[in-house]
Write a protein that holds these residues in place. Sequence first.
Motif, PDB file in Angstrom:
ATOM      1  N   TYR A  13       0.830  -1.207   0.000  1.00 27.87           N
ATOM      2  CA  TYR A  13       0.000   0.000   0.000  1.00 27.87           C
ATOM      3  C   TYR A  13       0.863   1.255   0.000  1.00 27.87           C
ATOM      4  CZ  TYR A  13      -4.672  -1.956   0.719  1.00 27.87           C
ATOM      5  OH  TYR A  13      -5.872  -2.586   0.561  1.00 27.87           O
ATOM      6  N   HIS A 141      -5.315  -1.138   8.069  1.00 27.56           N
ATOM      7  CA  HIS A 141      -5.673   0.280   7.994  1.00 27.56           C
ATOM      8  C   HIS A 141      -5.198   1.067   9.210  1.00 27.56           C
ATOM      9  CE1 HIS A 141      -7.634  -0.308   4.243  1.00 27.56           C
ATOM     10  NE2 HIS A 141      -8.397  -1.274   4.749  1.00 27.56           N
ATOM     11  N   LEU A 144      -1.498   1.678   8.383  1.00 31.01           N
ATOM     12  CA  LEU A 144      -1.390   2.660   7.290  1.00 31.01           C
ATOM     13  C   LEU A 144      -1.784   4.066   7.754  1.00 31.01           C
ATOM     14  CD1 LEU A 144      -2.698   0.461   4.378  1.00 31.01           C
ATOM     15  CD2 LEU A 144      -0.426   1.529   4.508  1.00 31.01           C
ATOM     16  N   HIS A 145      -2.796   4.157   8.605  1.00 34.79           N
ATOM     17  CA  HIS A 145      -3.163   5.472   9.163  1.00 34.79           C
ATOM     18  C   HIS A 145      -1.974   6.078   9.908  1.00 34.79           C
ATOM     19  CE1 HIS A 145      -4.885   8.548  11.664  1.00 34.79           C
ATOM     20  NE2 HIS A 145      -4.685   7.830  12.745  1.00 34.79           N
ATOM     21  N   ASN A 156      -4.367  10.622   2.833  1.00 40.80           N
ATOM     22  CA  ASN A 156      -4.249   9.164   2.975  1.00 40.80           C
ATOM     23  C   ASN A 156      -4.461   8.741   4.423  1.00 40.80           C
ATOM     24  OD1 ASN A 156      -3.849   8.315   0.330  1.00 40.80           O
ATOM     25  ND2 ASN A 156      -1.642   8.715   0.419  1.00 40.80           N
ATOM     26  N   SER A 157      -3.947   9.528   5.351  1.00 44.39           N
ATOM     27  CA  SER A 157      -4.116   9.219   6.774  1.00 44.39           C
ATOM     28  C   SER A 157      -5.597   9.204   7.143  1.00 44.39           C
ATOM     29  CB  SER A 157      -3.367  10.244   7.628  1.00 44.39           C
ATOM     30  OG  SER A 157      -3.614  10.021   8.998  1.00 44.39           O
ATOM     31  N   SER A 159      -8.171   8.826   5.159  1.00 39.16           N
ATOM     32  CA  SER A 159      -8.843   7.723   4.462  1.00 39.16           C
ATOM     33  C   SER A 159      -8.663   6.403   5.210  1.00 39.16           C
ATOM     34  CB  SER A 159      -8.283   7.605   3.038  1.00 39.16           C
ATOM     35  OG  SER A 159      -8.772   6.442   2.416  1.00 39.16           O
ATOM     36  N   HIS A 160      -7.442   6.140   5.640  1.00 37.25           N
ATOM     37  CA  HIS A 160      -7.187   4.885   6.359  1.00 37.25           C
ATOM     38  C   HIS A 160      -7.742   4.919   7.783  1.00 37.25           C
ATOM     39  CE1 HIS A 160      -5.164   2.661   3.280  1.00 37.25           C
ATOM     40  NE2 HIS A 160      -4.512   3.767   2.950  1.00 37.25           N
ATOM     41  N   LYS A 163     -11.290   3.862   7.349  1.00 36.94           N
ATOM     42  CA  LYS A 163     -11.353   2.411   7.099  1.00 36.94           C
ATOM     43  C   LYS A 163     -11.029   1.627   8.373  1.00 36.94           C
ATOM     44  CE  LYS A 163     -10.214   2.962   2.246  1.00 36.94           C
ATOM     45  NZ  LYS A 163      -9.169   2.817   1.220  1.00 36.94           N
TER      46      LYS A 163
END
Length: 189
Positions: A13, A141, A144-145, A156-157, A159-160, A163
């Motif tokens: 990712y 997620h 990734l966050h 992106n932060s 968004s994750h 999720k």
Amino acid sequence: MTRADLVKYVKRYAFDRTDLDDMMGVYISLAEAEMRTGASVGQPLRLSAYKARVELIPADGVAPLPNDYEAIIRASDGSCSLYYRTPETDHRTKYEYTVIGSEIHTSAGKVVLDYYKEFEPLVAETDTNVILTKYLPIYLHGVLHQLYMNIDEQQNSASHLAKFDMAIRSANAAENASQIPLEGMSIPL
């Protein structure tokens, strides 16, 4: 599924950025802290695999909580529920308890404590736990966050994080639905 597998997924990712390898353990630990507290997502992760029961016998009204204690589900004296009162409450009856630090305070002679245990953190490459094997999107997620937040990629932060929140809510809902006893229920016609 192991910690090493999780890292591979995260790297896919994150476009195989090798500059983030040294921080992966930190991102995993931060995601696990979020799972425990629910601070950014509104609710902590609570899985049935981490439920436990212990019987405590208070001495002078105090008993230590189990070492693996995360959160109380229910406290009783074995036959009757005990009601939580804040530590500032002066009046305590036989059917009340409070938690101060790592101790439970009550005038009940026995406490049957149903609680959530802490889950096993992913430290070594071969480590795994129920969350990773049953609910991979929570870890994916969450990590990734944390990663995107650290490298200041706010979109992106966010968004994750959304999720991650949805994955925790879905897991909690699935776990709660599986706990509903269907036998013995009658449906009026």
